[in-house]
Design an enzyme around this catalytic site. Structure first.
Site, mmCIF file in Angstrom:
data_model
loop_
_atom_site.group_PDB
_atom_site.id
_atom_site.type_symbol
_atom_site.label_atom_id
_atom_site.label_comp_id
_atom_site.label_asym_id
_atom_site.label_seq_id
_atom_site.Cartn_x
_atom_site.Cartn_y
_atom_site.Cartn_z
ATOM 1 N N HIS A 1 0.853 -1.197 0.000
ATOM 2 C CA HIS A 1 0.000 0.000 0.000
ATOM 3 C C HIS A 1 0.884 1.240 0.000
ATOM 4 C CE1 HIS A 1 -3.792 -2.119 1.846
ATOM 5 N NE2 HIS A 1 -3.309 -2.744 0.788
ATOM 6 N N GLU B 1 1.004 3.807 1.939
ATOM 7 C CA GLU B 1 1.556 4.153 3.254
ATOM 8 C C GLU B 1 2.707 3.220 3.625
ATOM 9 O OE1 GLU B 1 -1.616 3.480 2.486
ATOM 10 O OE2 GLU B 1 -3.037 4.592 3.727
ATOM 11 N N CYS C 1 -5.949 1.953 5.820
ATOM 12 C CA CYS C 1 -6.622 0.695 6.148
ATOM 13 C C CYS C 1 -6.059 0.197 7.486
ATOM 14 C CB CYS C 1 -6.392 -0.327 5.037
ATOM 15 S SG CYS C 1 -4.730 -1.029 5.065
ATOM 16 N N CYS D 1 -2.242 -0.538 7.428
ATOM 17 C CA CYS D 1 -1.390 0.653 7.383
ATOM 18 C C CYS D 1 -1.482 1.425 8.689
ATOM 19 C CB CYS D 1 -1.780 1.528 6.196
ATOM 20 S SG CYS D 1 -1.393 0.745 4.619
HETATM 21 ZN ZN ZN Z 1 -3.338 0.154 3.663
#
Ligand code: ZN
Length: 157
Positions: A53, A55, A83, A86
């Site tokens: 992701h 992040e 999410c 993260c």
């Molecule tokens: Zn994430």
């Protein structure tokens, strides 16, 4: 203090990533004293890595740049609300401030599954059709914990 030009760089990063087919519409930056340490975008598709992701990629890059696993004093910008994975990584990294643009609901509207994970967590991890989390005999595993407990050379984090 929030700076729009930093968020603009997160947006540009993920637009570039999407044009190359690397992953979803998620860009992030790690910032210290309002200076960008790392900007990254989602590369789940390119790297065949469900953890890539924006992040996570920005945190990994910033840790490389600063040569540390501790991003205390840094802030994180992300184009979309983090999410749960993260969010955890951000907390593990000791980052105390996040600026986000789009929300979890916005991400759900375009087909992302954060809500599914949040539902599992809110259920107290009891929704076995989402994830069957089973505790087993821990006897052998405790050997590793005992080693850590007694290791005088360990670097705590
Ligand atoms: Zn994430």
């Amino acid at each position: 203090m929030y700076e729009k030009k930093i968020m603009d760089q997160c947006v540009n990063s993920c637009l570039e990533g999407m044009q190359k087919g690397e992953g979803g519409p998620f860009g992030a930056a790690v910032v210290k004293d309002n200076k960008i340490i790392a900007v990254a975008h989602n590369t789940v598709v390119k790297s065949n890595d469900p953890t890539a992701h924006g992040e996570m990629n920005a945190i990994r890059e910033a840790c490389k740049v600063l040569n540390t696993f501790d991003l205390s004093g840094c802030e994180l910008y992300t184009t979309s609300e983090p999410c749960p994975m993260c969010m955890s990584a951000i907390i593990w990294a000791n980052i105390k401030k996040v600026y986000f643009g789009c929300t979890v609901e916005d991400a759900q509207d375009i087909g992302f599954r954060d809500e599914h994970i949040l539902k599992f967590l809110r259920s107290g991890c009891s929704e076995k059709n989402i994830l069957d989390l089973e505790a087993v005999d821990k006897c052998e595993c405790e050997k590793a914990f005992d080693y850590w407990r007694n290791d005088i050379k360990k670097i705590e984090y």
